[in-house]
Design an enzyme around this catalytic site. Structure first.
Site, mmCIF file in Angstrom:
data_model
loop_
_atom_site.group_PDB
_atom_site.id
_atom_site.type_symbol
_atom_site.label_atom_id
_atom_site.label_comp_id
_atom_site.label_asym_id
_atom_site.label_seq_id
_atom_site.Cartn_x
_atom_site.Cartn_y
_atom_site.Cartn_z
ATOM 1 N N ASP A 1 -0.188 5.090 0.902
ATOM 2 C CA ASP A 1 -0.378 6.085 1.956
ATOM 3 C C ASP A 1 -0.351 5.446 3.339
ATOM 4 O OD1 ASP A 1 -0.962 8.671 0.460
ATOM 5 O OD2 ASP A 1 -2.339 7.278 -0.504
ATOM 6 N N ASP B 1 -2.064 -0.747 5.867
ATOM 7 C CA ASP B 1 -2.355 -0.108 7.157
ATOM 8 C C ASP B 1 -3.834 0.130 7.412
ATOM 9 O OD1 ASP B 1 -3.061 3.149 6.875
ATOM 10 O OD2 ASP B 1 -2.187 2.211 5.124
ATOM 11 N N ASN C 1 -9.107 -1.000 3.918
ATOM 12 C CA ASN C 1 -9.185 -1.314 2.490
ATOM 13 C C ASN C 1 -8.073 -2.261 2.046
ATOM 14 O OD1 ASN C 1 -7.362 0.956 2.846
ATOM 15 N ND2 ASN C 1 -7.305 1.111 0.626
ATOM 16 N N THR D 1 -2.745 0.240 -4.268
ATOM 17 C CA THR D 1 -3.205 1.494 -3.690
ATOM 18 C C THR D 1 -4.619 1.853 -4.134
ATOM 19 O OG1 THR D 1 -2.715 3.885 -3.546
ATOM 20 C CG2 THR D 1 -2.103 2.763 -5.590
ATOM 21 N N GLY D 2 -5.259 2.674 -3.345
ATOM 22 C CA GLY D 2 -6.539 3.232 -3.737
ATOM 23 C C GLY D 2 -6.374 4.411 -4.681
ATOM 24 N N ASP E 1 0.854 -1.184 0.000
ATOM 25 C CA ASP E 1 0.000 0.000 0.000
ATOM 26 C C ASP E 1 0.897 1.244 0.000
ATOM 27 O OD1 ASP E 1 -2.417 1.614 0.471
ATOM 28 O OD2 ASP E 1 -1.580 1.875 2.475
ATOM 29 N N LYS F 1 -8.372 -5.048 -3.617
ATOM 30 C CA LYS F 1 -6.944 -5.362 -3.691
ATOM 31 C C LYS F 1 -6.722 -6.872 -3.648
ATOM 32 C CE LYS F 1 -5.359 -1.004 -1.625
ATOM 33 N NZ LYS F 1 -4.479 -0.376 -0.620
#
Length: 264
Positions: free
Chosen positions: A10, A214, A217, A42-43, A8, A191
């Protein structure tokens, strides 16, 4: 030996100063040198994620939009893509209109907003991407949206999520990337789905995959990976389902777990 690592961005790969530290950069480079495939999950939009990927020397497909888009970094070829079902997209838009919610659309890797306000500017600043203001979403709503995002207060978004799940059913995946961001994708735009696809693409068994994140999601990819790692700063619910907990994003947690399992 883990052959594929999905990380991930962020609050995981980057620290609170929004940078990839030298220690983390070195650990990633050393893992890649040893033949491990390292990718981002990642989103963020592909347009935002690719800048970070190039910074750390990646040349592989990236998992973006929470898993709704897997796209090659070198040639931009799309490997996996899911869009919000059209009927669900229209219902989300109508719901947002009725409740005066700040809704964002993501179409062809472009961010569309209805108003240029503080929420828009803050989000764009975080992602470092431009946006297009289109006050009339009726012109866009029938185009395939990779993701739809609502920005509001965390507690209120929790209520909105419940209502949208009841309204939309199982055709969509609803999650939070940050407390203020409620994200809606296709039910296979997670994901976990994207990482499963990418493992098969690279000829890896999921037992040979490590996933690091973290936030909630990240749950699906931690669950499918052979080793699901939660950051020290991860939300408690993610730590509960993780196989292992590393250091925080401000303490080079990604570098720590790569050194432990790949480089030692």
């Amino acid at each position: 030996m883990y052959k594929l690592i999905a990380i991930d961005v962020d609050d995981t790969l980057i620290n609170d100063d929004k940078i990839v530290t030298e220690a983390t950069q070195q650990a990633l480079e050393q893992a890649i040198t040893k033949g491990v495939t390292v990718t981002l999950a990642t989103g963020r939009m592909y347009a935002s994620a690719q800048a970070i990927a190039r910074q750390i020397g990646m040349n592989v497909p990236l998992i973006t939009y929470q898993g709704s888009l897997v796209k090659n970094l070198l040639d931009g070829h799309v490997l996996y893509e899911r869009s919000v079902p059209q009927d669900a997209a229209r219902r989300i838009w109508q719901y947002a209109e009725e409740h005066s919610l700040h809704l964002q659309l993501y179409i062809d890797d472009q961010l569309y907003v209805q108003v240029d306000n503080e929420k828009t500017q803050s989000y764009a600043g975080l992602s470092k991407i431009p946006y297009i203001v289109e006050p009339d979403f009726s012109k866009l709503i029938d185009q395939p949206s990779t993701k739809m995002l609502i920005i509001d207060e965390p507690d209120y978004l929790d209520e909105v999520a419940v209502e949208l799940r009841d309204l939309l059913g199982s055709g969509v995946h609803i999650t939070k990337s940050k407390p203020h961001f409620l994200e809606i994708m296709h039910s296979e735009g997670t994901k976990g789905h994207a990482l499963t696809y990418l493992a098969e693409h690279f000829g890896c068994d999921l037992s040979e995959v490590m996933a690091i994140g973290d936030a909630w999601n990240d749950r699906e990819m931690l669950e499918v990976a052979g080793l699901g790692v939660a950051m020290g700063n991860a939300v408690p619910s993610l730590k509960e389902i993780a196989d292992e907990i590393t250091l925080s994003n401000n303490d080079d947690g990604v570098a720590h777990v790569i050194r432990k399992h790949i480089l030692s």
